[in-house]
Design a protein around this motif. Structure first.
Motif, PDB file in Angstrom:
ATOM      1  N   GLN A  61       0.826  -1.215   0.000  1.00  0.00           N
ATOM      2  CA  GLN A  61       0.000   0.000   0.000  1.00  0.00           C
ATOM      3  C   GLN A  61       0.859   1.264   0.000  1.00  0.00           C
ATOM      4  O   GLN A  61       0.574   2.209  -0.731  1.00  0.00           O
ATOM      5  CB  GLN A  61      -0.910   0.017   1.239  1.00  0.00           C
ATOM      6  CG  GLN A  61      -2.270  -0.591   0.945  1.00  0.00           C
ATOM      7  CD  GLN A  61      -2.904  -1.230   2.181  1.00  0.00           C
ATOM      8  OE1 GLN A  61      -2.374  -1.116   3.288  1.00  0.00           O
ATOM      9  NE2 GLN A  61      -4.036  -1.890   1.983  1.00  0.00           N
ATOM     10  N   THR A  62       1.939   1.252   0.787  1.00  0.00           N
ATOM     11  CA  THR A  62       2.834   2.419   0.816  1.00  0.00           C
ATOM     12  C   THR A  62       3.442   2.657  -0.567  1.00  0.00           C
ATOM     13  O   THR A  62       3.491   3.787  -1.056  1.00  0.00           O
ATOM     14  CB  THR A  62       3.984   2.176   1.842  1.00  0.00           C
ATOM     15  OG1 THR A  62       3.395   1.705   3.053  1.00  0.00           O
ATOM     16  CG2 THR A  62       4.798   3.407   2.086  1.00  0.00           C
ATOM     17  N   LYS A  63       3.891   1.559  -1.200  1.00  0.00           N
ATOM     18  CA  LYS A  63       4.504   1.697  -2.534  1.00  0.00           C
ATOM     19  C   LYS A  63       3.468   2.181  -3.556  1.00  0.00           C
ATOM     20  O   LYS A  63       3.771   3.013  -4.417  1.00  0.00           O
ATOM     21  CB  LYS A  63       5.092   0.362  -2.979  1.00  0.00           C
ATOM     22  CG  LYS A  63       6.343  -0.038  -2.201  1.00  0.00           C
ATOM     23  CD  LYS A  63       6.789  -1.430  -2.606  1.00  0.00           C
ATOM     24  CE  LYS A  63       8.023  -1.892  -1.845  1.00  0.00           C
ATOM     25  NZ  LYS A  63       8.331  -3.318  -2.114  1.00  0.00           N
ATOM     26  N   ALA A  64       2.242   1.661  -3.460  1.00  0.00           N
ATOM     27  CA  ALA A  64       1.187   2.064  -4.408  1.00  0.00           C
ATOM     28  C   ALA A  64       0.853   3.543  -4.226  1.00  0.00           C
ATOM     29  O   ALA A  64       0.641   4.265  -5.208  1.00  0.00           O
ATOM     30  CB  ALA A  64      -0.053   1.199  -4.218  1.00  0.00           C
ATOM     31  N   ALA A  65       0.846   4.012  -2.973  1.00  0.00           N
ATOM     32  CA  ALA A  65       0.536   5.424  -2.719  1.00  0.00           C
ATOM     33  C   ALA A  65       1.613   6.328  -3.323  1.00  0.00           C
ATOM     34  O   ALA A  65       1.317   7.371  -3.912  1.00  0.00           O
ATOM     35  CB  ALA A  65       0.416   5.665  -1.216  1.00  0.00           C
ATOM     36  N   ALA A  66       2.891   5.886  -3.212  1.00  0.00           N
ATOM     37  CA  ALA A  66       3.987   6.685  -3.783  1.00  0.00           C
ATOM     38  C   ALA A  66       3.865   6.734  -5.311  1.00  0.00           C
ATOM     39  O   ALA A  66       4.056   7.783  -5.932  1.00  0.00           O
ATOM     40  CB  ALA A  66       5.329   6.089  -3.372  1.00  0.00           C
ATOM     41  N   LEU A  67       3.515   5.597  -5.905  1.00  0.00           N
ATOM     42  CA  LEU A  67       3.371   5.557  -7.373  1.00  0.00           C
ATOM     43  C   LEU A  67       2.204   6.451  -7.799  1.00  0.00           C
ATOM     44  O   LEU A  67       2.290   7.189  -8.779  1.00  0.00           O
ATOM     45  CB  LEU A  67       3.157   4.105  -7.837  1.00  0.00           C
ATOM     46  CG  LEU A  67       3.193   3.881  -9.339  1.00  0.00           C
ATOM     47  CD1 LEU A  67       4.548   4.255  -9.934  1.00  0.00           C
ATOM     48  CD2 LEU A  67       2.882   2.411  -9.684  1.00  0.00           C
TER      49      LEU A  67
END
Ligand code: ADP
Ligand code: ASP
Ligand code: MG
Length: 439
Positions: A61-67
């Protein structure tokens, strides 16, 4: 019609997308435009996927939010009108909701991973096409998942691609720019799949072959195929012309500018391929066609992650049928052999797909003696015109790398290729030494 493909760096910034709009509309001619994902996106999606495979949804989720933040900024800079931006926001919202639903899928399998990595191309093409609409360009999206199909061996099914693409094009044939996704396809189960990393080049060539295009253009961040790997060797230079056979060898043996299979469909249908630089559109680039030039030594490429297998016949001399038995095993495990050298009782081969290495070794041991395989080897491929009656070429090559230990040499299989196997630790020195000695 022409097919133009733009890679990750060519669409990776809003101003790049704006300049490719200019490029593709300048001559007013209809084109199929194949896009990769924005640079970094496929890696980011794979990284989200890795977190999910490791059952770390919070990390995903953290990585998806950054993307997502990256895409939010991107579209704000790309569009000029509130209507355009609205469309862009709706696309990003829809696809990131889908990413969220994949993050929530339990169990997360290979099927979901393939849906995840496809999102890079799905996003870039929709965002770009909405931008073309905003700019008043006559354009439409051609969904690659409607026509790009592969078989159970991951091979594109050319006849089906032609028929499905024609059916997809017919209702929209009066448009000028047809935007489609590189890389992604459907497998025989109807699931989303892909043509492996760097596969957008292959998409462009498959489409070019399918519609019998006038030309396929691969637009990237360098002015054509260079004579050596510019990431490793200084002072490389672009090659203006290559034959299909020469370009196919270089792509297969590691020239990263082209996916290894790109040249095949173009070659079969006789469609020229032009490599062009998005950052410098006026540079000539490289033209790949039926024609060859007389230049003796043209280019060098290197293919990594090679494993060498050394096989000795347990029968004594004159054991015909030995090679047949050896190669039947590689065929059984669908493992391509790249290099072969033979002596009276021994044969050495190299492979780059090692998933079935243990099984292959086990079956070979039933009738042969094996040495431990050498992993982490590199094939260095020298491409040029090495006609059989020409003297002095081998000495030039070997002299250039006289200080590098060589494991295997293959010369004479084609008039265009000399291959050398060296340990990966010598790769950079070998490429540099060859560059100095041969050009
Ligand atoms: P794209 O994202 O446009 O598909 P790639 O990164 O896949 O671009 O391919 C272009 C890169 O290939 C160049 O930036 C260059 O570093 C690398 N490359 C490796 N070998 C060669 C070569 N022989 N000629 C040109 N580029 C090469
Ligand atoms: N986006 C895919 C990749 O990064 C395909 C491509 O760029 O050609 O491998
Ligand atoms: Mg590429």
């Amino acid at each position: 019609m022409q097919v133009w493909k733009f890679g990750g760096t060519s669409v990776g910034k809003p101003e790049r997308m704006q300049s490719i709009r200019q490029l593709i509309t300048e001559d007013g001619k209809p084109k199929i435009v194949v896009l990769s994902a924005l640079s970094g996106s496929t890696n980011a999606l794979l990284s989200i996927s890795e977190s999910l495979i490791a059952k770390n949804a919070a990390d995903a989720q953290t990585k998806a939010a950054a993307l997502r933040a990256h895409y939010d900024t991107f579209i704000t800079e790309l569009y000029h009108t509130p209507a355009g931006l609205g469309k862009g926001q709706a696309i990003v919202e829809k696809e990131f909701n889908f990413i969220d639903s994949l993050i929530d899928t339990v169990p997360y399998t290979l099927k979901e991973e393939k849906e995840m990595v496809a999102l890079g191309e799905l996003l870039s093409t929709q965002i770009f096409e909405a931008y073309l609409q905003e700019e008043g360009v006559s354009s439409t999206l051609l969904p690659a998942l409607d026509f790009m199909v592969i078989d159970a061996d991951n091979e594109p099914i050319m006849a089906d691609i032609s028929a499905k693409l024609a059916a997809t094009l017919t209702p929209v044939k009066d448009k000028q720019i047809f935007v489609t996704q590189g890389f992604i396809c459907r497998n025989p189960a109807g699931e989303v799949d892909n043509l492996k990393r760097g596969g957008s080049d292959y998409t462009a060539s498959l489409i070019g072959g399918a519609i019998q295009a006038d030309e396929i253009q691969i637009w990237t961040d360098i002015d054509g195929m260079h004579n050596n790997d510019p990431r490793i060797v200084k002072n490389t230079f672009p090659i203006r012309e290559l034959s299909f056979a020469e370009a196919a060898e270089l792509a297969y043996f590691g020239a990263k500018i082209l996916h290894p299979s790109t040249i095949t469909p173009a070659k079969i249908k006789g469609v020229p391929v032009r490599l062009k630089n998005t950052m410098e559109p006026s540079a000539f680039g490289t033209l790949i066609s039926e024609k060859s030039t007389d230049i003796e030594i043209k280019a060098i490429a290197a293919k990594d992650n090679i494993t060498a297998i050394y096989i000795h016949s347990t029968r004594m001399l004159n054991a015909y049928g030995f090679l047949k038995r050896v190669f039947e095993i590689f065929e059984k495990y669908k493992t391509p052999v790249d290099m072969i050298t033979t002596s009276e009782v021994s044969v050495s081969v190299t492979i780059d797909q090692t998933v079935n290495l243990d099984a292959i070794m086990r079956e070979l041991r039933e009738f042969a003696e094996l040495e431990d395989p050498d992993k982490d080897q590199v094939i260095i491929c020298i491409v040029g015109n090495f006609w059989a009656d020409k003297e002095g070429i081998a000495i030039k090559v070997l002299d250039a790398i006289k200080n590098i230990p060589i494991r295997m040499i293959s010369y004479g299989a084609s008039e265009h290729n000399i291959s050398l196997l060296v340990d990966a630790k010598h790769k950079n020195d070998a490429l540099n030494a060859l560059n100095e000695g041969l050009f």
